[in-house]
Design a protein around this motif. Sequence first.
Motif, short mmCIF file in Angstrom:
data_model
loop_
_atom_site.label_atom_id
_atom_site.label_comp_id
_atom_site.label_asym_id
_atom_site.label_seq_id
_atom_site.Cartn_x
_atom_site.Cartn_y
_atom_site.Cartn_z
N ALA A 1 0.85 -1.19 0.00
CA ALA A 1 0.00 0.00 0.00
C ALA A 1 0.88 1.24 0.00
O ALA A 1 2.04 1.19 0.42
N PRO A 2 0.35 2.37 -0.45
CA PRO A 2 1.15 3.59 -0.41
C PRO A 2 1.54 3.94 1.03
O PRO A 2 0.79 3.67 1.97
N GLU A 3 2.72 4.52 1.15
CA GLU A 3 3.18 4.97 2.46
C GLU A 3 2.29 6.11 2.93
O GLU A 3 1.71 6.84 2.12
N ARG A 4 2.20 6.28 4.23
CA ARG A 4 1.32 7.30 4.80
C ARG A 4 1.59 8.68 4.20
O ARG A 4 0.68 9.47 3.97
N ARG A 5 2.87 8.99 3.95
CA ARG A 5 3.24 10.32 3.41
C ARG A 5 3.11 10.41 1.89
O ARG A 5 3.32 11.47 1.31
N GLN A 6 2.79 9.31 1.23
CA GLN A 6 2.74 9.28 -0.22
C GLN A 6 1.50 9.99 -0.75
O GLN A 6 0.42 9.88 -0.18
N THR A 7 1.68 10.72 -1.86
CA THR A 7 0.55 11.37 -2.51
C THR A 7 0.39 10.80 -3.92
O THR A 7 1.31 10.21 -4.48
N CYS A 8 -0.81 10.97 -4.47
CA CYS A 8 -1.13 10.52 -5.81
C CYS A 8 -1.75 11.71 -6.55
O CYS A 8 -1.98 12.77 -5.96
N LEU A 9 -2.01 11.55 -7.84
CA LEU A 9 -2.62 12.61 -8.64
C LEU A 9 -3.98 12.16 -9.15
O LEU A 9 -4.15 11.02 -9.57
N GLU A 10 -4.93 13.09 -9.12
CA GLU A 10 -6.23 12.87 -9.75
C GLU A 10 -6.59 14.16 -10.46
O GLU A 10 -6.68 15.22 -9.81
N GLU A 11 -6.74 14.08 -11.76
CA GLU A 11 -6.99 15.27 -12.58
C GLU A 11 -5.98 16.37 -12.26
O GLU A 11 -6.34 17.53 -12.04
N LYS A 12 -4.72 15.99 -12.20
CA LYS A 12 -3.58 16.88 -11.96
C LYS A 12 -3.57 17.52 -10.57
O LYS A 12 -2.81 18.43 -10.30
N LYS A 13 -4.43 17.05 -9.67
CA LYS A 13 -4.45 17.54 -8.29
C LYS A 13 -3.87 16.47 -7.39
O LYS A 13 -4.23 15.29 -7.49
N GLU A 14 -2.99 16.89 -6.49
CA GLU A 14 -2.37 15.97 -5.55
C GLU A 14 -3.37 15.62 -4.44
O GLU A 14 -4.10 16.49 -3.98
N TRP A 15 -3.41 14.36 -4.05
CA TRP A 15 -4.26 13.94 -2.93
C TRP A 15 -3.51 12.93 -2.08
O TRP A 15 -2.61 12.25 -2.55
N ALA A 16 -3.87 12.83 -0.84
CA ALA A 16 -3.16 12.01 0.15
C ALA A 16 -3.59 10.55 0.07
O ALA A 16 -4.27 10.04 0.96
N CYS A 17 -3.15 9.85 -0.97
CA CYS A 17 -3.56 8.46 -1.14
C CYS A 17 -3.01 7.56 -0.03
O CYS A 17 -3.65 6.57 0.33
N GLY A 18 -1.84 7.88 0.52
CA GLY A 18 -1.30 7.10 1.63
C GLY A 18 -2.18 7.18 2.87
O GLY A 18 -2.46 6.17 3.53
N VAL A 19 -2.66 8.37 3.16
CA VAL A 19 -3.57 8.56 4.30
C VAL A 19 -4.90 7.87 4.02
O VAL A 19 -5.45 7.18 4.88
N GLU A 20 -5.40 8.00 2.79
CA GLU A 20 -6.68 7.35 2.45
C GLU A 20 -6.58 5.83 2.50
O GLU A 20 -7.53 5.16 2.90
N SER A 21 -5.43 5.28 2.10
CA SER A 21 -5.22 3.84 2.19
C SER A 21 -5.26 3.38 3.65
O SER A 21 -5.90 2.39 3.99
N THR A 22 -4.57 4.13 4.50
CA THR A 22 -4.57 3.83 5.94
C THR A 22 -5.99 3.91 6.49
O THR A 22 -6.42 3.01 7.23
N ASP A 23 -6.70 4.95 6.11
CA ASP A 23 -8.09 5.12 6.57
C ASP A 23 -8.98 3.98 6.10
O ASP A 23 -9.88 3.54 6.83
N ALA A 24 -8.74 3.50 4.88
CA ALA A 24 -9.55 2.39 4.35
C ALA A 24 -9.37 1.14 5.20
O ALA A 24 -10.35 0.46 5.54
N LEU A 25 -8.12 0.84 5.59
CA LEU A 25 -7.88 -0.33 6.44
C LEU A 25 -8.54 -0.14 7.81
O LEU A 25 -9.15 -1.07 8.35
N GLU A 26 -8.46 1.07 8.34
CA GLU A 26 -9.11 1.35 9.63
C GLU A 26 -10.61 1.14 9.54
O GLU A 26 -11.23 0.58 10.44
N ARG A 27 -11.22 1.59 8.44
CA ARG A 27 -12.68 1.41 8.27
C ARG A 27 -13.04 -0.07 8.17
O ARG A 27 -14.06 -0.50 8.72
N MET A 28 -12.23 -0.84 7.45
CA MET A 28 -12.52 -2.27 7.30
C MET A 28 -12.49 -2.98 8.65
O MET A 28 -13.31 -3.86 8.92
#
Length: 161
Positions: free
Chosen positions: A50-77
């Motif tokens: 999974a992406p590291e907590r500090r890792q970011t990704c791009l969506e429509e040329k905007k940076e977003w915190a995919c590492g944080v969202e990945s962590t949050d997804a596991l917490e929700r599960m």
Amino acid sequence: MKLLLTALTLVFSLPIVTSASADVFGRARIIDGDSLVIHEERIRLHGIDAPERRQTCLEEKKEWACGVESTDALERMIDEREIHCVGDKRDRYKRLIAVCYVGALNLNKQMVSEGWALAYRHHSKDYIPEENAANAAKLGMWRGEFIAPWDWRKKQRSKKK
């Protein structure tokens, strides 16, 4: 009597780990989208990255915190429920490499299925179909652009040199 109660308290507060199958049961503290701790046992989810907590990704040329969202997804599960992890190997950091479940739900598989982790092909061929399906459906990280977590870590290490 006090000594007996103290001993029993200590025994029942330890994680349940059997030497034959390295089963660990308990409530997890989430580190990131593929790492957690149950009691004092550090666990790396088998076959996924999974992406590291500090890792970011791009969506429509905007940076977003995919590492944080990945962590949050596991917490929700997990949703603060007890989990069960099964493994019999350790990585170079001495973490247990395990498949973890909340009830019957395979968390490793679900993280890849929802696009919050990649199949870690370097270590396992498990979860490749789930990754392909998440990619086709543009789920999780697949909704935009990202650097594979193993490449992102390598890039971060080279910046430190």
